[in-house]
Design an enzyme around this catalytic site. Structure first.
Site, short mmCIF file in Angstrom:
data_model
loop_
_atom_site.label_atom_id
_atom_site.label_comp_id
_atom_site.label_asym_id
_atom_site.label_seq_id
_atom_site.Cartn_x
_atom_site.Cartn_y
_atom_site.Cartn_z
N GLU A 1 59.56 20.78 33.71
CA GLU A 1 60.65 20.83 34.67
C GLU A 1 61.90 20.12 34.14
O GLU A 1 63.03 20.56 34.37
CB GLU A 1 60.21 20.23 36.01
CG GLU A 1 59.26 21.10 36.80
CD GLU A 1 57.84 21.13 36.23
OE1 GLU A 1 57.11 22.11 36.50
OE2 GLU A 1 57.48 20.18 35.50
N HIS B 1 51.51 20.48 46.56
CA HIS B 1 52.10 21.81 46.69
C HIS B 1 52.72 22.01 48.08
O HIS B 1 52.92 23.15 48.50
CB HIS B 1 51.05 22.90 46.47
CG HIS B 1 50.41 22.87 45.12
ND1 HIS B 1 49.39 22.01 44.81
CD2 HIS B 1 50.66 23.58 44.00
CE1 HIS B 1 49.02 22.20 43.55
NE2 HIS B 1 49.78 23.14 43.04
#
Length: 337
Positions: A60, A129
């Site tokens: 990321e 998540h």
């Protein structure tokens, strides 16, 4: 108009932006050949080629860092962080580089990037998540933070974000991706279908950033909310019969203060609703601003309904979410205050 899910609307926005401007590039983990874990970029690589829609390593920090460099040299990257929970390795790049580039360069460089992130719960994804980290971005000067609640807004807001000259954090509620849902799994609310699946205008259009939407007019109290919780608020209004004005903020930063304050001054009561944890959540900022600007118009203290102050509970996911019943209780209490 076409009837679309939010996923389809986001994919359509990408397609239109890439066709309109060859500087727009799309990349992230699995977004190319696979079309993204939620298929929001399906078909783009096949249509526009691997130089404009491509897969990246699982990094990321690298995704966002590369996007910032591309933006500084004239491209318009729209990148995907597979889940909002994964953005933390990139947070320094977002805050220290993307948000500050215009100021640090005295306007010589801008950073026209969009960082898309699926947010929130509803898929039993557990702690890593399911997070709602919007408050981490609204605290940062130089970023815009956007959260759509309908397919039409997802398309129009994403197109406006891609066209914006500065960095935009685009948070997509996963529970709205595929259309209707029920706020409390044993109590489906059919009226939500109208709002979660929607008619989406054809062609290119932009929904202006920083402009809220009054999704239901009322004069008894104001509900300030965004994303998934817009539909929870509408269901609670239906349940209680209270004439609440429901405002979908759409853009958290910059905030449409004029619409918010005008509504609260009219109703005299305000409820702030979001999925993220209560303490230091974005609702605290909303409550503070309403208290400051509307103190002499308030008939009761500003109320907040939010997630628990706990790590995200996998087994109790549907109890963690503010549902219509919790919102309805607080609405009745506000009316009695």
């Amino acid at each position: 108009m076409a009837r679309m899910t939010m996923i389809e609307a986001i994919q359509n926005a990408h397609d239109l932006a890439m066709a309109r401007d060859d500087r727009v590039v799309v990349f992230g983990e699995d977004v190319g050949f696979f079309g993204g874990v939620f298929r929001c970029t399906a078909g783009l690589q096949k249509k526009y080629g691997k130089s404009r829609c491509f897969d990246t390593p699982i990094s990321e920090l690298g995704i966002v860092g590369a996007a910032i460099g591309m933006a500084a040299y004239g491209l318009r990257p729209c990148v995907e962080i597979q889940f909002a929970d994964y953005m933390y390795p990139a947070y320094d790049q977002i805050v220290s580089e993307a948000a500050r580039l215009r100021y640090r360069s005295a306007g010589e460089f801008t950073c026209p990037i969009v960082i898309r992130m699926p947010m929130g719960g509803g898929i039993f994804g557990a702690q890593t998540h399911s997070q709602s980290p919007e408050a981490l971005f609204t605290h940062v000067t130089g970023l815009k933070t956007v959260v759509p609640s309908t397919p039409a807004d997802a398309k129009g807001l994403l197109l406006a974000s891609i066209a914006d000259p500065d960095p935009v954090i685009f948070l997509e509620p996963k529970r709205l991706y595929n259309g209707p849902f029920d706020g409390h799994h044993d109590r489906p609310v059919t009226s939500w279908r109208t709002h979660a699946l929607g008619e989406v205008p054809d062609g290119y259009f932009e929904t202006p950033l920083g402009v809220a939407s009054v999704v239901q007019a009322g004069d008894a109290l104001t509900i300030l909310t965004y994303g998934t919780m817009v539909h929870v608020a509408l269901a609670a209004v239906q349940e209680t019969g209270i004439a609440a004005e429901v405002i979908d903020l759409r853009t958290l930063l910059p905030l449409d203060r004029e619409t918010v304050m005008e509504s609260v001054r009219k109703t005299g009561r305000c409820l702030v609703l979001h999925e993220a944890t209560l303490t230091s959540g974005y609702g605290a900022e909303l409550a503070a601003q309403v208290q400051t600007d509307c103190f002499y118009h308030l008939e009761a203290p500003v109320a907040r309904v939010a997630g628990w102050d706990t790590p995200y509970p996998h087994a109790q996911e549907w109890d963690y979410f503010p549902g219509p019943a919790r919102v309805a209780r607080q609405m009745r209490a506000l009316m009695e205050a």
